[in-house]
Design a protein around this motif. Structure first.
Motif, PDB file in Angstrom:
ATOM      1  N   ASP A 157       0.886  -1.167   0.000  1.00 42.36           N
ATOM      2  CA  ASP A 157       0.000   0.000   0.000  1.00 42.36           C
ATOM      3  C   ASP A 157       0.925   1.218   0.000  1.00 42.36           C
ATOM      4  OD1 ASP A 157      -1.910   1.898   0.247  1.00 42.36           O
ATOM      5  OD2 ASP A 157      -2.506   1.390   2.302  1.00 42.36           O
ATOM      6  N   ALA A 158       1.103   1.822  -1.181  1.00 46.25           N
ATOM      7  CA  ALA A 158       2.100   2.881  -1.355  1.00 46.25           C
ATOM      8  C   ALA A 158       1.534   4.235  -0.958  1.00 46.25           C
ATOM      9  CB  ALA A 158       2.578   2.913  -2.810  1.00 46.25           C
ATOM     10  N   GLY A 159       1.994   4.757   0.171  1.00 44.25           N
ATOM     11  CA  GLY A 159       1.628   6.100   0.596  1.00 44.25           C
ATOM     12  C   GLY A 159       2.647   7.123   0.143  1.00 44.25           C
ATOM     13  N   ARG A 160       2.420   8.378   0.454  1.00 44.60           N
ATOM     14  CA  ARG A 160       3.318   9.445   0.025  1.00 44.60           C
ATOM     15  C   ARG A 160       4.604   9.466   0.846  1.00 44.60           C
ATOM     16  NH1 ARG A 160       1.133  13.572  -3.036  1.00 44.60           N
ATOM     17  NH2 ARG A 160       2.565  15.080  -2.111  1.00 44.60           N
ATOM     18  N   GLU A 161       4.487   9.123   2.141  1.00 43.17           N
ATOM     19  CA  GLU A 161       5.666   9.151   3.015  1.00 43.17           C
ATOM     20  C   GLU A 161       6.082   7.763   3.475  1.00 43.17           C
ATOM     21  OE1 GLU A 161       4.779  11.766   6.193  1.00 43.17           O
ATOM     22  OE2 GLU A 161       4.730  13.566   4.935  1.00 43.17           O
ATOM     23  N   LYS A 162       5.136   6.840   3.499  1.00 44.26           N
ATOM     24  CA  LYS A 162       5.436   5.482   3.938  1.00 44.26           C
ATOM     25  C   LYS A 162       4.686   4.482   3.085  1.00 44.26           C
ATOM     26  CE  LYS A 162       6.433   6.489   8.819  1.00 44.26           C
ATOM     27  NZ  LYS A 162       6.062   6.199  10.220  1.00 44.26           N
ATOM     28  N   TRP A 163       5.306   3.323   2.919  1.00 46.87           N
ATOM     29  CA  TRP A 163       4.606   2.200   2.315  1.00 46.87           C
ATOM     30  C   TRP A 163       4.266   1.218   3.438  1.00 46.87           C
ATOM     31  CZ3 TRP A 163       7.610   0.379  -2.708  1.00 46.87           C
ATOM     32  CH2 TRP A 163       7.528   1.390  -3.674  1.00 46.87           C
ATOM     33  N   THR A 164       3.051   0.721   3.407  1.00 48.07           N
ATOM     34  CA  THR A 164       2.663  -0.360   4.307  1.00 48.07           C
ATOM     35  C   THR A 164       2.706  -1.650   3.499  1.00 48.07           C
ATOM     36  OG1 THR A 164       1.191   1.122   5.528  1.00 48.07           O
ATOM     37  CG2 THR A 164       0.873  -1.251   5.829  1.00 48.07           C
ATOM     38  N   VAL A 165       3.486  -2.636   3.981  1.00 46.24           N
ATOM     39  CA  VAL A 165       3.683  -3.846   3.187  1.00 46.24           C
ATOM     40  C   VAL A 165       3.338  -5.079   4.011  1.00 46.24           C
ATOM     41  CG1 VAL A 165       5.460  -2.765   1.772  1.00 46.24           C
ATOM     42  CG2 VAL A 165       6.136  -4.028   3.801  1.00 46.24           C
ATOM     43  N   ARG A 166       2.980  -6.116   3.275  1.00 50.36           N
ATOM     44  CA  ARG A 166       2.661  -7.400   3.901  1.00 50.36           C
ATOM     45  C   ARG A 166       3.307  -8.504   3.065  1.00 50.36           C
ATOM     46  NH1 ARG A 166      -2.566 -10.093   3.637  1.00 50.36           N
ATOM     47  NH2 ARG A 166      -3.230  -8.256   2.474  1.00 50.36           N
ATOM     48  N   GLN A 167       4.304  -9.193   3.639  1.00 46.81           N
ATOM     49  CA  GLN A 167       4.981 -10.298   2.957  1.00 46.81           C
ATOM     50  C   GLN A 167       4.348 -11.597   3.435  1.00 46.81           C
ATOM     51  OE1 GLN A 167       7.737 -10.630   0.542  1.00 46.81           O
ATOM     52  NE2 GLN A 167       6.673 -12.600   0.610  1.00 46.81           N
TER      53      GLN A 167
ATOM     54  N   GLU B  16       6.459  -1.415   7.735  1.00 46.94           N
ATOM     55  CA  GLU B  16       6.366  -0.088   7.139  1.00 46.94           C
ATOM     56  C   GLU B  16       7.702   0.262   6.518  1.00 46.94           C
ATOM     57  OE1 GLU B  16       5.254   2.599  10.240  1.00 46.94           O
ATOM     58  OE2 GLU B  16       3.096   2.204  10.014  1.00 46.94           O
ATOM     59  N   ILE B  17       7.671   0.937   5.372  1.00 45.38           N
ATOM     60  CA  ILE B  17       8.881   1.385   4.684  1.00 45.38           C
ATOM     61  C   ILE B  17       8.881   2.906   4.703  1.00 45.38           C
ATOM     62  CG2 ILE B  17      10.276   1.200   2.593  1.00 45.38           C
ATOM     63  CD1 ILE B  17       9.554  -1.512   3.863  1.00 45.38           C
ATOM     64  N   ASP B  18       9.825   3.470   5.423  1.00 48.29           N
ATOM     65  CA  ASP B  18       9.947   4.929   5.510  1.00 48.29           C
ATOM     66  C   ASP B  18      10.692   5.426   4.275  1.00 48.29           C
ATOM     67  OD1 ASP B  18      11.126   7.547   6.125  1.00 48.29           O
ATOM     68  OD2 ASP B  18      10.302   7.231   8.134  1.00 48.29           O
ATOM     69  N   LEU B  19      10.031   6.195   3.420  1.00 47.68           N
ATOM     70  CA  LEU B  19      10.621   6.610   2.151  1.00 47.68           C
ATOM     71  C   LEU B  19      11.765   7.602   2.350  1.00 47.68           C
ATOM     72  CD1 LEU B  19       7.469   6.910  -0.142  1.00 47.68           C
ATOM     73  CD2 LEU B  19       8.839   4.902   0.436  1.00 47.68           C
ATOM     74  N   ALA B  20      11.594   8.562   3.243  1.00 46.43           N
ATOM     75  CA  ALA B  20      12.646   9.558   3.470  1.00 46.43           C
ATOM     76  C   ALA B  20      13.901   8.889   4.017  1.00 46.43           C
ATOM     77  CB  ALA B  20      12.159  10.640   4.430  1.00 46.43           C
ATOM     78  N   GLU B  21      13.728   7.970   4.960  1.00 45.39           N
ATOM     79  CA  GLU B  21      14.885   7.273   5.514  1.00 45.39           C
ATOM     80  C   GLU B  21      15.532   6.378   4.465  1.00 45.39           C
ATOM     81  OE1 GLU B  21      16.103   4.204   9.151  1.00 45.39           O
ATOM     82  OE2 GLU B  21      14.057   5.026   9.066  1.00 45.39           O
ATOM     83  N   SER B  22      14.708   5.787   3.610  1.00 44.01           N
ATOM     84  CA  SER B  22      15.248   4.953   2.531  1.00 44.01           C
ATOM     85  C   SER B  22      16.148   5.769   1.621  1.00 44.01           C
ATOM     86  CB  SER B  22      14.102   4.329   1.724  1.00 44.01           C
ATOM     87  OG  SER B  22      13.327   3.461   2.519  1.00 44.01           O
ATOM     88  N   ASP B  23      15.714   6.990   1.288  1.00 46.21           N
ATOM     89  CA  ASP B  23      16.548   7.867   0.462  1.00 46.21           C
ATOM     90  C   ASP B  23      17.850   8.220   1.173  1.00 46.21           C
ATOM     91  OD1 ASP B  23      14.797   7.899  -1.664  1.00 46.21           O
ATOM     92  OD2 ASP B  23      13.733   9.695  -0.983  1.00 46.21           O
ATOM     93  N   GLU B  24      17.785   8.355   2.476  1.00 46.95           N
ATOM     94  CA  GLU B  24      18.967   8.722   3.243  1.00 46.95           C
ATOM     95  C   GLU B  24      20.004   7.604   3.246  1.00 46.95           C
ATOM     96  OE1 GLU B  24      21.685  10.772   5.478  1.00 46.95           O
ATOM     97  OE2 GLU B  24      19.877  11.551   4.510  1.00 46.95           O
ATOM     98  N   ILE B  25      19.550   6.355   3.402  1.00 49.16           N
ATOM     99  CA  ILE B  25      20.494   5.237   3.515  1.00 49.16           C
ATOM    100  C   ILE B  25      20.745   4.530   2.177  1.00 49.16           C
ATOM    101  CG2 ILE B  25      19.854   4.852   5.920  1.00 49.16           C
ATOM    102  CD1 ILE B  25      18.261   2.394   5.023  1.00 49.16           C
ATOM    103  N   GLY B  26      19.937   4.849   1.152  1.00 45.94           N
ATOM    104  CA  GLY B  26      20.136   4.231  -0.152  1.00 45.94           C
ATOM    105  C   GLY B  26      19.655   2.796  -0.226  1.00 45.94           C
ATOM    106  N   ALA B  27      18.754   2.402   0.654  1.00 48.52           N
ATOM    107  CA  ALA B  27      18.204   1.046   0.689  1.00 48.52           C
ATOM    108  C   ALA B  27      16.816   1.126   1.325  1.00 48.52           C
ATOM    109  CB  ALA B  27      19.115   0.112   1.484  1.00 48.52           C
TER     110      ALA B  27
END
Length: 840
Positions: free
Chosen positions: A792-802, A818-829
């Motif tokens: 579930d792709a949000g603007r700031e976070k993705w909610t995921v279910r594996q 949850e996938i934090d998009l801003a933090e992902s950009d910061e760490i490159g992963a």
């Protein structure tokens, strides 16, 4: 300020006035830039302007690049096409951008085998192999008027020296400028070039360095030597080691020395800024070292780390750089003092003393023109010699005490040296360059493809090269064997009468110019794609395996994979109670992963029957990029898993090559959605670790980028790759891999590794009910497929279910995150936060 291209003399200038006009125009341009030509530069410029071949043997830092620019200018002034060659692609690329700034991007092209920019330009930068291929393909018909060969001492390289020799044999119409700091006796080259080209050849030597060198042989321990050099303001000091491990260990040992002041450490921190250190070696080791004023520099580092060390050194902030002896080519570190830790090295076959050429190539890096008035070269005495001297000094002048001193001997497996060796190396001329001509399928194919009588052309190559007669006879026998194989395979055919271009033998296939340079087995890969099952759930990975099989082997990675596989196999055998002798026998059959080996080997043998030249190149099934994907690991996790800390740069360069090859080799009609995802993932993985390896390649594929690059300032040290989330397709794969990594670890009950990833989750307790119900978690292709990952792709976070692939197919358990998009950009992963593990 007037550009150099604008100073090219007019076309209608009389021939007898042109050389002087060339000289005056170039000297004026240099003077306008505050450059005063050294005497040897003036002599070289005059000789080049008057049409002579020039062999330039001058010390490092004596302005050979300016002579190369003068050669290009002279060729343009005479309406002739000019080529510049260098031994490695990085140097070719660096020279390309430099010449774009000097002559304008429209006048400069580049050919390296995996990049072609403005190839029809009047100035072309290329690797030596590219020019050799052109010389073989076209001979004296080639549009080559001037050849400037940098680092010409590579002529003596056993594997690659042929590429420096072939243009000398096959381009008699060209004017040559051969340059190096360590050429040795070149009289025979002078005679040979004059004979072949009909031009006068001038050897220009200068032993006078712009920055003279002072040599020292010291009997103090290395720590004391360095402290003395730092105290007397002899930094930056490059400490030369002969293994990467020794360089790193030395750098870490030097942390006990206070190398920098507090103010200098603050300046280092400011310049580093928000530079991204990759987890592992970068964040744990290199960051700590450089902030202390100590650098590490060797080929195993990530390119961005080498640039970081170079930038800090150029700013005068790194006082000590510990590196390997490869600093002779391609390193951009300002050095005042070169400190040899020894004078012997293991060359891959045996331990031996340094050759004079090696010593001078390394020592010549000391002293920075425009900064230093003197460069210093220091050689450490062997440790046992230092210990012996100290013991003798302690004994004083008492003969009895001195006789009782037990002198230490060189350690087992080492070669001793002393002051006489040091003094001999200083005085010794570099060894004469030795010929290493080679005959290959590619050579014959290139020669046969040119107009004219191929037999005469090959006879010329085989009898006019620089090898002795017995060696030439071996070349002739090999050439005959290759020709017969090409004829039997139908790749060439003999003509009863010459064709319109004078050929009496011709190819039955078309060859691209660089067919033997980048991935010569690419056509085989294209054929092998047809053998794969497009409907297979692992089709994309199989395509990647085909591409990996045509890449050069990253030896350190494969050995680490084999070691890991053998360790796991031994543990399994012990658990099964297999006896030691049988384990030893069985372990020999355990190697690194080789997907599709049987299919690819059969395809290779079949393909070789119709394309005999592929016998020059080894098919090498392996799994590095695929292995990383299947293990769902990040780059840092992969490096740690196989213990490849000292080889990060090698691993990343291999992954970058795999990305380029799969991007270039796989045709559109062979691509699926899954394969496109895989390609995007691989490119983004490389880019986020070190964007330069991809960005430069993509810039070079865009000719307009050269002009922009030429006008830009050097990248700031804090430059970072683009946001990882901007490539949505690649980021989805990164997220999928991050979640699947946790699925795989859970399936293997590796609770400790899971806690390392997500310490707030009690994985064993959370999954106990699942295993009581289902017993196992699937980790096959279906388990990692996109169907079991809900996003579930949000603007700031993705909610995921594996979702777990359970044996019953209920799909009622999952990892929630949850996938934090801003933090992902910061760490490159993918920045993953587990929010729950339980029923879906």
């Amino acid at each position: 300020m007037t550009g150099l291209i604008e100073l090219v003399p007019p076309d209608d200038l009389p021939d007898d006035e042109l050389p002087d006009a060339i000289y005056e125009a170039f000297a004026t341009w240099a003077g306008d830039r505050g450059l005063t030509l050294y005497p040897h530069q003036e002599e070289a410029l005059l000789e080049i302007a008057y049409g002579s071949n020039v062999i330039l043997s001058t010390p490092t830092g004596s302005g050979k690049s300016l002579v190369a620019a003068a050669a290009h200018f002279a060729a343009l002034s005479k309406g002739r096409r000019t080529y510049y060659t260098a031994p490695i692609k990085a140097l070719v690329s660096e020279k390309f951008f430099e010449l774009c700034a000097t002559f304008g991007a429209t006048n400069v092209g580049m050919l390296t085998g995996d990049a072609s920019v403005n190839a029809d330009a009047p100035i072309v930068c290329c690797t030596a192999e590219i020019l050799a291929n052109i010389a073989l393909r076209f001979g004296e018909r080639a549009d080559v008027g001037m050849v400037t060969m940098d680092e010409f001492h590579f002529y003596a390289e056993p594997d690659r020296g042929w590429a420096w020799q072939v243009p000398l044999i096959e381009l008699p119409q060209a004017q040559f400028v051969l340059m190096s700091a360590t050429l040795g006796d070149m009289d025979r080259f002078k005679e040979d070039l004059t004979h072949r080209t009909g031009r006068q050849t001038t050897i220009i030597r200068s032993v006078d360095r712009p920055v003279p060198l002072h040599y020292e042989y010291v009997l103090t321990p290395l720590h004391e030597t360095l402290e003395e050099l730092l105290t007397t303001k002899q930094s930056p000091v490059y400490v030369v080691h002969f293994t990467q491990q020794a360089a790193l260990e030395r750098a870490q040992a030097l942390m006990s020395i206070n190398v920098c002041t507090r103010a200098e450490k603050d300046a280092i921190a400011d310049l580093i800024g928000n530079f991204r250190f990759t987890a592992g070696f970068g964040s744990k080791t290199l960051s700590r070292l450089v902030r202390h004023g100590i650098g590490v520099h060797h080929a195993g580092l990530l390119p961005k780390y080498r640039r970081l060390v170079e930038t800090l050194a150029q700013a005068g902030l790194l006082k000590v750089i510990c590196g390997t002896d490869t600093l002779g080519v391609g390193i951009n570190v300002p050095i005042r003092t070169v400190l040899f830790t020894g004078l012997s090295k293991y060359d891959g076959v045996k331990t031996r003393l340094l050759k004079a050429r090696e010593f001078h190539q390394i020592a010549g890096r000391a002293g920075r023109a425009g900064f230093d008035t003197m460069g210093t070269v220091v050689v450490q005495a062997p440790e046992h010699v230092i210990d012996n001297e100290r013991a003798l000094a302690k004994a004083g002048d008492d003969p009895k005490k001195r006789r009782k001193v037990v002198r230490k001997k060189p350690p087992e497996g080492t070669i001793g040296y002393g002051r006489p060796t040091f003094e001999r190396l200083i005085e010794a001329e570099p060894e004469p360059l030795t010929s290493h001509f080679q005959v290959s399928h590619a050579m014959l194919l290139n020669v046969i493809s040119r107009p004219g009588n191929a037999f005469d052309a090959m006879r010329h190559l085989l009898t006019e090269n620089h090898d002795d007669r017995p060696t030439q006879r071996r070349h002739i026998r090999r050439a005959i064997a290759i020709y017969r194989a090409l004829l039997a395979g139908g790749v060439v055919e003999r003509l009863e009468t010459p064709d319109e271009e004078g050929r009496i033998v011709r190819l039955t296939v078309d060859l691209q110019l660089d067919f033997a340079l980048n991935q010569p087995l690419s056509p085989l890969a294209l054929a092998a794609f047809e053998l794969l099952d497009r409907e297979s759930p692992i089709y994309a990975l199989d395509v990647l395996s085909v591409v990996e099989s045509i890449l050069d082997n990253p030896r350190q990675v494969l050995m680490a994979q084999q070691s890991k596989a053998r360790g796991e196999a031994v543990a399994a055998m012990k658990a099964e109670g297999i006896e030691y002798d049988q384990r030893v026998e069985l372990i020999e059959g355990v190697t690194y992963p080789k997907p599709l080996a049987e299919l690819l080997d059969a395809a290779y043998e079949l393909y070789r029957r119709g394309h005999p030249w592929v016998a020059d190149h080894e098919l090498a099934p392996k799994s590095v990029a695929r292995d990383m994907f299947e293990r769902a690991m990040t780059f840092t996790e992969y490096i740690s898993f196989y213990g490849l800390t000292r080889s990060e740069g090698l691993v990343l360069r291999y992954l970058a090559d795999a990305y380029k090859a799969v991007k270039q080799t796989v045709p559109e009609d062979a691509r699926t959605e899954e394969l496109t995802d895989l390609i995007e993932w691989l490119g983004e993985l490389v880019r986020q670790v070190d964007s330069s390896l991809i960005d430069e390649w993509e810039k070079l594929r865009d000719p307009t980028a050269a002009e922009r690059e030429a006008g830009e300032a050097v990248h700031a040290i804090e430059d970072r790759p683009p946001a990882v989330t901007r490539n949505a397709r690649a980021f989805r794969v990164l997220v999928r891999n991050a979640l699947f990594r946790r699925v795989e670890l859970a399936a293997l009950h590796r609770w400790y590794d899971l806690s390392e990833l997500d310490g707030t989750v009690d994985w064993e307790a959370a999954l106990k009910p699942y295993f009581e119900e289902y017993g196992e978690i699937g980790i096959g292709p279906d388990a990692r497929g996109p169907a079991l990952l809900m996003i579930d792709a949000g603007r700031e976070k993705w909610t995921v279910r594996q979702i777990f692939d359970d044996p019953n197919g209920d799909h009622d358990w999952a990892i929630h995150a949850e996938i934090d998009l801003a933090e992902s950009d910061e760490i490159g992963a993918a920045a993953v936060r587990i929010t729950g593990v339980g029923p879906a």
